[in-house]
Design a protein around this motif. Structure first.
Motif, short mmCIF file in Angstrom:
data_model
loop_
_atom_site.label_atom_id
_atom_site.label_comp_id
_atom_site.label_asym_id
_atom_site.label_seq_id
_atom_site.Cartn_x
_atom_site.Cartn_y
_atom_site.Cartn_z
N ASP A 163 0.84 -1.20 0.00
CA ASP A 163 0.00 0.00 0.00
C ASP A 163 0.88 1.25 0.00
OD1 ASP A 163 -2.30 1.51 0.04
OD2 ASP A 163 -2.67 1.24 2.19
N SER A 216 -3.68 3.85 -0.57
CA SER A 216 -3.76 3.99 -2.03
C SER A 216 -5.18 4.32 -2.46
CB SER A 216 -3.30 2.70 -2.71
OG SER A 216 -1.97 2.39 -2.36
N VAL A 247 1.45 4.12 -3.28
CA VAL A 247 1.28 5.57 -3.12
C VAL A 247 2.57 6.30 -3.45
CG1 VAL A 247 0.83 7.41 -1.46
CG2 VAL A 247 -0.55 5.34 -1.41
N TYR A 257 -5.92 -1.86 0.97
CA TYR A 257 -4.96 -0.86 0.48
C TYR A 257 -5.57 0.53 0.72
CZ TYR A 257 -3.09 -5.02 -1.78
OH TYR A 257 -2.58 -6.27 -2.03
#
Length: 566
Positions: free
Chosen positions: A485, A545, A489, A542
Protein backbone atom coordinates in the motif's frame (compact mmCIF):
# COMPACT_ATOMS: atom_id res chain seq x y z
CA UNK A 1 70.68 -3.25 4.82
CA UNK A 2 67.31 -4.71 3.96
CA UNK A 3 67.41 -8.20 2.54
CA UNK A 4 64.80 -8.95 -0.12
CA UNK A 5 64.31 -12.63 -0.79
CA UNK A 6 60.81 -12.65 -2.32
CA UNK A 7 59.41 -11.29 -5.58
CA UNK A 8 56.67 -9.20 -4.00
CA UNK A 9 56.67 -5.95 -2.04
CA UNK A 10 57.02 -7.53 1.41
CA UNK A 11 60.46 -7.57 3.05
CA UNK A 12 61.59 -10.80 4.72
CA UNK A 13 64.23 -11.51 7.39
CA UNK A 14 63.59 -8.28 9.28
CA UNK A 15 64.68 -8.40 12.91
CA UNK A 16 62.34 -6.42 15.12
CA UNK A 17 62.41 -6.91 18.86
CA UNK A 18 58.66 -7.00 19.31
CA UNK A 19 56.61 -10.18 19.62
CA UNK A 20 53.62 -8.50 17.90
CA UNK A 21 55.54 -7.69 14.72
CA UNK A 22 53.88 -9.20 11.62
CA UNK A 23 55.80 -7.93 8.62
CA UNK A 24 57.19 -5.04 6.61
CA UNK A 25 55.51 -3.84 3.43
CA UNK A 26 57.07 -1.61 0.76
CA UNK A 27 54.76 1.30 0.01
CA UNK A 28 53.20 1.08 -3.46
CA UNK A 29 50.19 2.43 -5.34
CA UNK A 30 47.68 0.06 -3.74
CA UNK A 31 48.82 0.77 -0.18
CA UNK A 32 48.37 4.50 -0.74
CA UNK A 33 44.82 4.03 -1.95
CA UNK A 34 43.03 1.00 -0.54
CA UNK A 35 45.28 -1.67 1.00
CA UNK A 36 47.39 -4.62 -0.07
CA UNK A 37 47.48 -8.35 -0.75
CA UNK A 38 49.05 -10.42 2.02
CA UNK A 39 51.57 -13.01 0.74
CA UNK A 40 50.86 -16.69 1.47
CA UNK A 41 53.91 -16.95 3.75
CA UNK A 42 52.31 -14.29 6.02
CA UNK A 43 48.80 -15.79 6.10
CA UNK A 44 49.08 -17.46 9.52
CA UNK A 45 50.50 -14.37 11.21
CA UNK A 46 47.55 -12.20 10.16
CA UNK A 47 44.75 -14.79 10.35
CA UNK A 48 45.56 -15.86 13.92
CA UNK A 49 44.78 -12.27 14.99
CA UNK A 50 41.18 -12.49 13.70
CA UNK A 51 38.22 -13.29 15.95
CA UNK A 52 36.52 -15.51 13.36
CA UNK A 53 37.61 -17.87 10.63
CA UNK A 54 38.09 -16.27 7.23
CA UNK A 55 36.56 -18.17 4.32
CA UNK A 56 36.37 -17.69 0.56
CA UNK A 57 34.10 -14.82 -0.42
CA UNK A 58 33.91 -13.45 3.14
CA UNK A 59 35.60 -10.71 5.12
CA UNK A 60 36.25 -9.79 8.76
CA UNK A 61 36.02 -6.20 9.94
CA UNK A 62 39.14 -4.90 11.64
CA UNK A 63 40.47 -1.75 13.29
CA UNK A 64 43.62 -0.23 11.79
CA UNK A 65 45.52 1.80 14.39
CA UNK A 66 47.85 4.61 13.31
CA UNK A 67 49.36 7.03 15.82
CA UNK A 68 46.77 5.97 18.40
CA UNK A 69 43.79 6.68 16.12
CA UNK A 70 41.56 3.89 14.82
CA UNK A 71 40.33 3.57 11.23
CA UNK A 72 37.85 0.99 9.92
CA UNK A 73 39.11 -1.70 7.60
CA UNK A 74 38.71 -5.37 6.72
CA UNK A 75 40.62 -8.51 5.85
CA UNK A 76 38.91 -10.46 3.11
CA UNK A 77 39.37 -13.54 0.94
CA UNK A 78 38.02 -12.79 -2.57
CA UNK A 79 36.54 -15.78 -4.36
CA UNK A 80 38.90 -15.77 -7.35
CA UNK A 81 38.00 -18.87 -9.37
CA UNK A 82 41.26 -18.97 -11.33
CA UNK A 83 43.43 -19.25 -8.23
CA UNK A 84 43.86 -22.51 -6.34
CA UNK A 85 44.82 -20.60 -3.20
CA UNK A 86 42.48 -17.67 -2.54
CA UNK A 87 44.24 -14.33 -1.99
CA UNK A 88 43.91 -12.53 1.32
CA UNK A 89 43.79 -8.74 1.40
CA UNK A 90 43.96 -6.09 4.06
CA UNK A 91 41.71 -3.20 3.03
CA UNK A 92 40.74 0.23 4.24
CA UNK A 93 38.05 2.60 2.98
CA UNK A 94 38.68 5.56 5.24
CA UNK A 95 39.55 8.66 3.25
CA UNK A 96 41.38 10.33 6.14
CA UNK A 97 43.72 7.35 6.48
CA UNK A 98 44.40 7.51 2.76
CA UNK A 99 45.27 11.22 3.04
CA UNK A 100 47.62 10.60 5.96
CA UNK A 101 49.48 7.86 4.08
CA UNK A 102 49.82 10.00 0.94
CA UNK A 103 51.13 12.90 3.01
CA UNK A 104 53.57 10.86 5.09
CA UNK A 105 54.88 8.86 2.12
CA UNK A 106 55.45 11.88 -0.07
CA UNK A 107 58.51 10.39 -1.76
CA UNK A 108 56.68 7.26 -2.98
CA UNK A 109 53.48 9.17 -3.74
CA UNK A 110 55.16 11.83 -5.88
CA UNK A 111 57.12 9.18 -7.77
CA UNK A 112 53.91 7.23 -8.51
CA UNK A 113 52.05 10.37 -9.67
CA UNK A 114 54.95 11.45 -11.88
CA UNK A 115 55.37 7.95 -13.37
CA UNK A 116 51.66 7.66 -14.08
CA UNK A 117 51.61 11.09 -15.74
CA UNK A 118 54.53 10.24 -18.01
CA UNK A 119 53.65 6.62 -18.83
CA UNK A 120 49.85 6.60 -18.54
CA UNK A 121 50.03 3.59 -16.21
CA UNK A 122 50.97 2.80 -12.64
CA UNK A 123 54.53 1.64 -11.84
CA UNK A 124 55.10 -2.02 -11.05
CA UNK A 125 58.07 -1.28 -8.80
CA UNK A 126 59.52 1.75 -7.02
CA UNK A 127 63.26 2.56 -7.27
CA UNK A 128 65.31 2.16 -4.11
CA UNK A 129 65.85 5.90 -3.70
CA UNK A 130 62.08 6.43 -3.36
CA UNK A 131 61.20 3.37 -1.27
CA UNK A 132 59.31 3.75 1.97
CA UNK A 133 57.86 1.12 4.30
CA UNK A 134 55.03 0.19 6.68
CA UNK A 135 55.48 -2.17 9.60
CA UNK A 136 52.42 -4.14 10.68
CA UNK A 137 51.84 -5.28 14.27
CA UNK A 138 49.12 -7.19 16.06
CA UNK A 139 47.08 -5.11 18.47
CA UNK A 140 46.34 -6.11 22.04
CA UNK A 141 42.86 -7.22 20.95
CA UNK A 142 41.78 -9.50 18.12
CA UNK A 143 40.79 -7.80 14.84
CA UNK A 144 43.15 -4.92 15.64
CA UNK A 145 46.29 -4.15 13.62
CA UNK A 146 48.82 -1.39 14.16
CA UNK A 147 50.66 0.38 11.36
CA UNK A 148 54.03 2.01 11.97
CA UNK A 149 55.11 4.30 9.13
CA UNK A 150 58.68 4.42 7.88
CA UNK A 151 58.94 7.36 5.47
CA UNK A 152 62.21 7.96 3.67
CA UNK A 153 63.37 10.68 6.05
CA UNK A 154 63.18 8.29 9.03
CA UNK A 155 65.26 5.49 7.55
CA UNK A 156 68.78 6.82 7.46
CA UNK A 157 69.58 6.54 11.19
CA UNK A 158 68.47 2.90 11.23
CA UNK A 159 70.25 1.66 8.14
CA UNK A 160 73.53 1.58 10.04
CA UNK A 161 72.24 -1.08 12.40
CA UNK A 162 69.83 -3.79 11.29
CA UNK A 163 68.79 -4.73 14.84
CA UNK A 164 65.42 -3.32 15.97
CA UNK A 165 65.35 -1.64 12.63
CA UNK A 166 62.85 1.22 12.15
CA UNK A 167 61.00 0.31 15.31
CA UNK A 168 60.35 2.16 18.55
CA UNK A 169 59.42 -0.80 20.72
CA UNK A 170 58.43 1.28 23.72
CA UNK A 171 55.98 3.35 21.72
CA UNK A 172 54.37 0.26 20.20
CA UNK A 173 54.07 -1.60 23.48
CA UNK A 174 52.52 1.32 25.35
CA UNK A 175 50.06 2.27 22.62
CA UNK A 176 46.55 2.69 24.08
CA UNK A 177 44.28 0.51 21.97
CA UNK A 178 40.56 0.08 22.55
CA UNK A 179 38.11 -1.85 20.40
CA UNK A 180 35.36 0.38 19.07
CA UNK A 181 32.27 -1.02 20.76
CA UNK A 182 30.22 2.18 20.98
CA UNK A 183 27.61 1.08 18.45
CA UNK A 184 24.26 -0.12 19.71
CA UNK A 185 23.78 -3.85 19.27
CA UNK A 186 20.77 -4.27 16.98
CA UNK A 187 18.96 -7.58 17.40
CA UNK A 188 15.39 -6.68 16.40
CA UNK A 189 14.78 -4.03 13.73
CA UNK A 190 11.11 -3.56 14.64
CA UNK A 191 11.99 -2.90 18.28
CA UNK A 192 14.65 -0.38 17.25
CA UNK A 193 12.12 1.53 15.15
CA UNK A 194 9.76 1.51 18.14
CA UNK A 195 12.58 3.01 20.21
CA UNK A 196 13.17 5.73 17.60
CA UNK A 197 9.45 6.56 17.62
CA UNK A 198 9.51 6.79 21.43
CA UNK A 199 12.54 9.08 21.29
CA UNK A 200 10.73 11.41 18.88
CA UNK A 201 7.51 11.34 20.92
CA UNK A 202 9.36 12.23 24.14
CA UNK A 203 10.59 15.35 22.35
CA UNK A 204 6.97 16.50 22.18
CA UNK A 205 6.24 15.71 18.51
CA UNK A 206 3.25 13.61 17.53
CA UNK A 207 4.14 11.38 14.59
CA UNK A 208 2.56 7.98 14.12
CA UNK A 209 4.63 4.83 14.56
CA UNK A 210 3.66 3.81 11.00
CA UNK A 211 5.18 7.03 9.68
CA UNK A 212 8.50 6.30 11.39
CA UNK A 213 8.42 2.72 10.10
CA UNK A 214 7.78 3.97 6.57
CA UNK A 215 10.56 6.55 6.83
CA UNK A 216 13.03 3.88 7.94
CA UNK A 217 12.06 1.49 5.14
CA UNK A 218 12.16 4.27 2.54
CA UNK A 219 15.65 5.39 3.59
CA UNK A 220 16.95 1.82 3.65
CA UNK A 221 15.48 1.14 0.20
CA UNK A 222 17.14 4.20 -1.29
CA UNK A 223 19.07 7.02 0.40
CA UNK A 224 16.93 9.72 -1.26
CA UNK A 225 13.49 10.45 0.18
CA UNK A 226 11.02 13.31 -0.39
CA UNK A 227 8.69 14.46 2.39
CA UNK A 228 5.75 16.43 1.00
CA UNK A 229 2.82 18.21 2.59
CA UNK A 230 1.35 21.45 3.81
CA UNK A 231 3.53 23.91 5.68
CA UNK A 232 4.01 23.44 9.40
CA UNK A 233 3.49 19.68 9.66
CA UNK A 234 7.02 18.95 10.88
CA UNK A 235 8.65 17.53 7.76
CA UNK A 236 12.14 18.84 8.46
CA UNK A 237 11.73 18.22 12.20
CA UNK A 238 11.15 14.50 11.81
CA UNK A 239 14.33 14.23 9.73
CA UNK A 240 16.29 15.98 12.49
CA UNK A 241 14.77 13.88 15.28
CA UNK A 242 15.12 10.60 13.37
CA UNK A 243 18.79 11.45 12.81
CA UNK A 244 19.29 12.37 16.46
CA UNK A 245 17.70 9.12 17.62
CA UNK A 246 20.36 7.09 15.79
CA UNK A 247 23.33 9.27 16.74
CA UNK A 248 23.58 11.91 13.98
CA UNK A 249 23.09 15.51 15.11
CA UNK A 250 24.18 19.11 14.66
CA UNK A 251 26.89 18.85 17.33
CA UNK A 252 28.79 15.97 15.73
CA UNK A 253 28.26 17.37 12.22
CA UNK A 254 26.42 14.31 10.97
CA UNK A 255 23.13 16.14 10.43
CA UNK A 256 22.89 19.24 8.27
CA UNK A 257 19.78 21.27 7.42
CA UNK A 258 20.28 23.06 4.11
CA UNK A 259 17.66 25.67 3.10
CA UNK A 260 17.27 25.56 -0.69
CA UNK A 261 17.51 29.00 -2.29
CA UNK A 262 15.17 30.08 -5.09
CA UNK A 263 18.10 31.21 -7.27
CA UNK A 264 19.76 27.79 -7.45
CA UNK A 265 20.00 27.09 -11.16
CA UNK A 266 22.86 24.58 -11.26
CA UNK A 267 24.79 22.22 -9.02
CA UNK A 268 27.57 24.58 -7.95
CA UNK A 269 26.18 25.20 -4.45
CA UNK A 270 25.97 21.46 -3.85
CA UNK A 271 29.06 20.17 -5.67
CA UNK A 272 31.44 23.13 -5.85
CA UNK A 273 32.99 25.64 -8.22
CA UNK A 274 36.24 27.43 -9.12
CA UNK A 275 36.40 30.99 -7.89
CA UNK A 276 37.87 33.94 -9.78
CA UNK A 277 41.36 32.97 -8.62
CA UNK A 278 40.96 29.45 -9.97
CA UNK A 279 40.73 27.86 -6.53
CA UNK A 280 38.12 25.14 -6.12
CA UNK A 281 35.50 25.73 -3.43
CA UNK A 282 33.72 22.49 -2.42
CA UNK A 283 29.93 22.48 -2.23
CA UNK A 284 27.59 21.33 0.52
CA UNK A 285 27.18 17.73 -0.62
CA UNK A 286 30.85 17.38 -1.57
CA UNK A 287 31.87 18.37 1.97
CA UNK A 288 29.27 16.08 3.53
CA UNK A 289 30.33 13.15 1.32
CA UNK A 290 33.99 13.83 2.15
CA UNK A 291 33.28 13.66 5.88
CA UNK A 292 31.06 10.59 5.49
CA UNK A 293 33.79 8.77 3.56
CA UNK A 294 36.20 9.39 6.45
CA UNK A 295 33.76 7.74 8.87
CA UNK A 296 32.04 4.97 6.90
CA UNK A 297 30.54 3.27 9.95
CA UNK A 298 28.48 6.34 10.92
CA UNK A 299 25.33 7.50 9.06
CA UNK A 300 25.23 11.12 7.83
CA UNK A 301 22.08 13.06 6.93
CA UNK A 302 21.42 16.07 4.72
CA UNK A 303 17.96 17.65 4.86
CA UNK A 304 17.31 19.85 1.81
CA UNK A 305 14.58 22.08 3.22
CA UNK A 306 11.91 23.37 0.83
CA UNK A 307 13.59 21.52 -1.96
CA UNK A 308 11.30 22.78 -4.73
CA UNK A 309 11.74 26.51 -4.10
CA UNK A 310 14.09 26.16 -7.07
CA UNK A 311 13.72 23.76 -9.99
CA UNK A 312 15.05 20.48 -8.66
CA UNK A 313 16.08 19.28 -12.13
CA UNK A 314 18.38 22.30 -12.50
CA UNK A 315 20.47 21.93 -9.35
CA UNK A 316 20.02 18.25 -8.44
CA UNK A 317 20.06 16.33 -11.72
CA UNK A 318 23.80 15.58 -11.58
CA UNK A 319 23.42 14.03 -8.14
CA UNK A 320 20.35 12.04 -9.21
CA UNK A 321 22.32 10.61 -12.11
CA UNK A 322 25.25 9.72 -9.86
CA UNK A 323 22.92 7.85 -7.51
CA UNK A 324 22.11 5.50 -10.38
CA UNK A 325 25.78 4.54 -10.77
CA UNK A 326 25.81 2.64 -7.46
CA UNK A 327 27.82 -0.57 -7.44
CA UNK A 328 29.78 -2.76 -5.04
CA UNK A 329 33.52 -2.23 -4.84
CA UNK A 330 36.06 -4.95 -4.07
CA UNK A 331 35.41 -4.61 -0.34
CA UNK A 332 31.65 -5.02 -0.59
CA UNK A 333 30.97 -1.31 -0.08
CA UNK A 334 28.38 0.60 -2.11
CA UNK A 335 30.07 3.31 -4.17
CA UNK A 336 29.15 5.62 -7.04
CA UNK A 337 31.10 7.38 -9.73
CA UNK A 338 33.06 10.42 -8.55
CA UNK A 339 31.10 13.57 -7.78
CA UNK A 340 33.44 15.94 -9.60
CA UNK A 341 35.43 15.44 -12.78
CA UNK A 342 39.12 16.31 -12.88
CA UNK A 343 38.45 19.14 -15.34
CA UNK A 344 36.29 20.97 -12.81
CA UNK A 345 39.30 21.45 -10.53
CA UNK A 346 41.33 23.21 -13.20
CA UNK A 347 44.87 23.75 -11.96
CA UNK A 348 43.95 23.47 -8.29
CA UNK A 349 45.86 20.24 -7.71
CA UNK A 350 45.62 20.51 -3.92
CA UNK A 351 41.82 20.47 -4.06
CA UNK A 352 41.88 17.67 -6.62
CA UNK A 353 44.07 15.56 -4.33
CA UNK A 354 41.62 16.17 -1.49
CA UNK A 355 38.22 15.99 -3.23
CA UNK A 356 38.98 14.36 -6.58
CA UNK A 357 37.91 10.86 -5.56
CA UNK A 358 34.86 11.85 -3.49
CA UNK A 359 31.70 9.90 -4.36
CA UNK A 360 28.28 9.47 -2.72
CA UNK A 361 29.13 6.97 0.04
CA UNK A 362 26.75 4.35 1.39
CA UNK A 363 26.41 6.21 4.71
CA UNK A 364 25.14 9.54 3.30
CA UNK A 365 21.35 9.97 3.22
CA UNK A 366 19.61 12.89 1.49
CA UNK A 367 16.06 13.81 2.45
CA UNK A 368 14.18 16.68 0.83
CA UNK A 369 11.13 18.48 2.19
CA UNK A 370 8.65 20.11 -0.19
CA UNK A 371 5.57 22.30 0.00
CA UNK A 372 3.25 22.23 -3.00
CA UNK A 373 1.85 25.73 -3.41
CA UNK A 374 2.01 28.72 -5.75
CA UNK A 375 5.56 29.60 -4.64
CA UNK A 376 7.11 26.25 -5.62
CA UNK A 377 7.93 24.24 -8.74
CA UNK A 378 6.43 20.82 -9.59
CA UNK A 379 8.57 17.68 -9.80
CA UNK A 380 9.44 15.92 -13.02
CA UNK A 381 8.97 12.17 -13.37
CA UNK A 382 12.77 11.81 -13.41
CA UNK A 383 12.91 13.03 -9.81
CA UNK A 384 9.85 11.11 -8.59
CA UNK A 385 11.11 7.93 -10.23
CA UNK A 386 14.22 8.07 -8.05
CA UNK A 387 12.64 8.74 -4.66
CA UNK A 388 10.11 7.50 -2.17
CA UNK A 389 7.61 10.33 -1.62
CA UNK A 390 6.09 10.41 1.85
CA UNK A 391 3.07 12.65 2.47
CA UNK A 392 2.50 14.81 5.57
CA UNK A 393 -1.05 16.05 5.05
CA UNK A 394 -2.94 14.36 7.88
CA UNK A 395 -2.66 16.54 10.97
CA UNK A 396 -3.71 15.50 14.46
CA UNK A 397 -3.94 18.75 16.48
CA UNK A 398 -4.39 16.93 19.80
CA UNK A 399 -1.54 17.37 22.25
CA UNK A 400 -0.58 15.14 25.18
CA UNK A 401 0.89 17.43 27.84
CA UNK A 402 1.63 14.54 30.20
CA UNK A 403 3.82 12.84 27.63
CA UNK A 404 6.02 15.91 27.23
CA UNK A 405 6.88 15.89 30.90
CA UNK A 406 7.92 12.27 30.83
CA UNK A 407 11.64 11.74 31.17
CA UNK A 408 13.41 12.09 27.82
CA UNK A 409 15.26 9.06 26.51
CA UNK A 410 18.75 9.21 25.10
CA UNK A 411 19.53 8.65 21.46
CA UNK A 412 21.58 5.61 20.55
CA UNK A 413 24.60 5.36 18.29
CA UNK A 414 23.81 3.04 15.42
CA UNK A 415 26.24 1.52 12.96
CA UNK A 416 25.46 2.38 9.35
CA UNK A 417 24.54 -1.27 8.77
CA UNK A 418 21.22 -0.38 10.43
CA UNK A 419 20.31 1.79 7.42
CA UNK A 420 22.56 0.54 4.61
CA UNK A 421 20.82 -1.12 1.67
CA UNK A 422 21.22 -4.89 1.47
CA UNK A 423 20.41 -5.06 -2.24
CA UNK A 424 21.40 -3.12 -5.34
CA UNK A 425 20.11 -5.53 -7.98
CA UNK A 426 17.05 -7.73 -7.96
CA UNK A 427 19.27 -10.73 -8.72
CA UNK A 428 20.65 -10.34 -5.18
CA UNK A 429 17.19 -11.14 -3.77
CA UNK A 430 17.36 -14.81 -4.74
CA UNK A 431 17.04 -15.98 -1.13
CA UNK A 432 13.81 -13.97 -0.81
CA UNK A 433 12.45 -14.86 -4.23
CA UNK A 434 9.05 -15.94 -2.88
CA UNK A 435 8.37 -12.42 -1.62
CA UNK A 436 9.87 -10.90 -4.76
CA UNK A 437 7.74 -13.01 -7.13
CA UNK A 438 4.55 -12.20 -5.21
CA UNK A 439 5.35 -8.47 -5.37
CA UNK A 440 6.24 -8.58 -9.06
CA UNK A 441 2.96 -10.32 -9.90
CA UNK A 442 1.06 -7.44 -8.26
CA UNK A 443 3.18 -4.85 -10.03
CA UNK A 444 2.62 -6.50 -13.41
CA UNK A 445 -1.14 -6.20 -12.92
CA UNK A 446 -0.82 -2.47 -12.18
CA UNK A 447 1.66 -1.91 -15.00
CA UNK A 448 -0.66 -3.62 -17.49
CA UNK A 449 -3.22 -0.90 -16.78
CA UNK A 450 -0.67 1.91 -17.03
CA UNK A 451 0.87 0.55 -20.23
CA UNK A 452 -2.39 0.96 -22.15
CA UNK A 453 -2.05 4.71 -21.60
CA UNK A 454 1.75 4.84 -21.96
CA UNK A 455 2.13 5.65 -18.24
CA UNK A 456 3.91 2.44 -17.18
CA UNK A 457 6.99 2.28 -15.00
CA UNK A 458 10.32 0.53 -15.51
CA UNK A 459 12.81 -1.74 -13.78
CA UNK A 460 13.99 0.84 -11.26
CA UNK A 461 10.54 1.22 -9.70
CA UNK A 462 10.03 -2.54 -9.72
CA UNK A 463 13.34 -3.24 -8.00
CA UNK A 464 12.97 -0.57 -5.32
CA UNK A 465 9.45 -1.72 -4.44
CA UNK A 466 10.72 -5.31 -4.16
CA UNK A 467 13.55 -4.19 -1.85
CA UNK A 468 11.13 -2.18 0.33
CA UNK A 469 8.79 -5.16 0.60
CA UNK A 470 11.57 -7.58 1.56
CA UNK A 471 12.87 -5.26 4.31
CA UNK A 472 9.33 -4.76 5.64
CA UNK A 473 8.32 -8.42 5.69
CA UNK A 474 11.64 -10.02 6.72
CA UNK A 475 11.93 -7.74 9.74
CA UNK A 476 8.24 -8.08 10.63
CA UNK A 477 7.74 -4.32 10.31
CA UNK A 478 4.65 -4.51 8.09
CA UNK A 479 2.54 -7.22 6.51
CA UNK A 480 2.43 -7.66 2.73
CA UNK A 481 -0.66 -5.59 1.94
CA UNK A 482 0.29 -2.70 4.19
CA UNK A 483 3.82 -2.47 2.79
CA UNK A 484 2.58 -2.68 -0.79
CA UNK A 485 0.00 0.00 0.00
CA UNK A 486 2.80 2.43 0.92
CA UNK A 487 4.79 1.51 -2.17
CA UNK A 488 1.88 2.10 -4.56
CA UNK A 489 1.28 5.57 -3.12
CA UNK A 490 4.93 6.56 -2.99
CA UNK A 491 6.31 5.06 -6.19
CA UNK A 492 3.37 4.80 -8.62
CA UNK A 493 0.50 7.21 -7.89
CA UNK A 494 2.82 10.17 -7.31
CA UNK A 495 3.59 10.32 -11.07
CA UNK A 496 -0.03 10.32 -12.33
CA UNK A 497 -1.52 13.69 -13.26
CA UNK A 498 -3.25 15.52 -16.09
CA UNK A 499 -6.56 16.63 -17.62
CA UNK A 500 -6.94 13.94 -20.27
CA UNK A 501 -9.84 11.54 -19.84
CA UNK A 502 -7.28 8.72 -19.84
CA UNK A 503 -6.17 9.86 -16.39
CA UNK A 504 -9.61 9.24 -14.90
CA UNK A 505 -9.74 5.79 -16.50
CA UNK A 506 -6.34 4.91 -15.06
CA UNK A 507 -7.38 5.94 -11.55
CA UNK A 508 -10.65 4.02 -11.61
CA UNK A 509 -9.05 0.88 -13.07
CA UNK A 510 -6.30 0.85 -10.42
CA UNK A 511 -8.96 1.37 -7.74
CA UNK A 512 -10.90 -1.61 -9.09
CA UNK A 513 -7.76 -3.75 -9.17
CA UNK A 514 -6.89 -2.97 -5.55
CA UNK A 515 -10.42 -3.40 -4.25
CA UNK A 516 -11.74 -6.19 -6.47
CA UNK A 517 -14.51 -3.85 -7.65
CA UNK A 518 -16.11 -3.12 -11.05
CA UNK A 519 -16.75 0.63 -11.11
CA UNK A 520 -16.96 2.02 -14.61
CA UNK A 521 -16.27 5.47 -15.99
CA UNK A 522 -16.70 6.83 -19.47
CA UNK A 523 -15.19 10.26 -19.00
CA UNK A 524 -17.45 10.80 -15.98
CA UNK A 525 -18.38 9.35 -12.59
CA UNK A 526 -21.73 10.13 -10.97
CA UNK A 527 -22.11 11.07 -7.31
CA UNK A 528 -23.52 7.67 -6.37
CA UNK A 529 -20.46 5.85 -7.69
CA UNK A 530 -18.11 8.27 -5.97
CA UNK A 531 -19.88 7.76 -2.63
CA UNK A 532 -19.73 3.98 -3.00
CA UNK A 533 -16.06 4.11 -3.93
CA UNK A 534 -15.31 6.40 -0.98
CA UNK A 535 -17.02 3.98 1.40
CA UNK A 536 -15.11 1.04 -0.07
CA UNK A 537 -11.79 2.89 0.21
CA UNK A 538 -12.22 3.17 3.99
CA UNK A 539 -12.54 -0.63 4.26
CA UNK A 540 -9.82 -1.49 1.74
CA UNK A 541 -6.74 -3.63 2.38
CA UNK A 542 -4.96 -0.86 0.48
CA UNK A 543 -6.47 2.03 2.38
CA UNK A 544 -3.78 4.65 1.71
CA UNK A 545 -3.76 3.99 -2.03
CA UNK A 546 -7.55 3.84 -2.28
CA UNK A 547 -8.02 7.10 -0.35
CA UNK A 548 -5.39 8.84 -2.48
CA UNK A 549 -7.06 7.52 -5.64
CA UNK A 550 -10.40 8.88 -4.42
CA UNK A 551 -8.85 12.28 -3.73
CA UNK A 552 -7.45 12.36 -7.26
CA UNK A 553 -10.72 11.11 -8.80
CA UNK A 554 -12.86 13.71 -6.98
CA UNK A 555 -10.47 16.44 -8.01
CA UNK A 556 -10.64 15.35 -11.66
CA UNK A 557 -14.46 15.25 -11.63
CA UNK A 558 -14.63 18.69 -10.03
CA UNK A 559 -11.84 20.56 -11.83
CA UNK A 560 -11.18 18.54 -15.00
CA UNK A 561 -7.59 18.11 -13.85
CA UNK A 562 -5.94 16.06 -11.13
CA UNK A 563 -2.59 15.58 -9.46
CA UNK A 564 -1.11 13.53 -6.64
CA UNK A 565 -0.09 16.68 -4.82
CA UNK A 566 -2.33 18.56 -2.42
Amino acid sequence: MLKKISSDSWIDNIEVNNKNFLGRKTVDYSMLNYGTIIPIRYYNKFLENLSSKLERGNRVKIDIVLNGDKYPGSIDMPDVKKRKTAPIRINYTDKLLKEILQKEFQSSYEYILDYEKKNDKKPNTIPDEYKEYIDFYKGDELDTFIMNLLPINSQEPFEKDNKDIYCDDEEIENEDIEVNNEFWNVTNIKEEIKYIHNYISRKGFNYSKELVENLYLSIKTKPFVILSGISGTGKSKIVQLFSEAIGANYDNGRFKLIPVKPDWSDATDLLGYRNIEGKFTPGIITLAAYEAMKNPENPYFICLDEMNLARVEYYFSDILSLMETKRLDGNGNIVTEKLISKEQFGRDTASFDKYGDVYIPQNLYIIGTVNMDETTFPFSKKVLDRANTIEFNKVDLNYNFEQVFNEEIEGRIYHNDFLKANYLKIAECKDEKEIAIKVIDKLISINNILEIYNQHFGFRVRDEIVFYMIYAIKNNIMDFDKALDYCIVQKILSKINGSNSDVLEILVKIFNLLNNSTFNCENYLDDVSIREMTKKSKESNYKLSSEKLMYMIRRFVKDGFTSFWQ
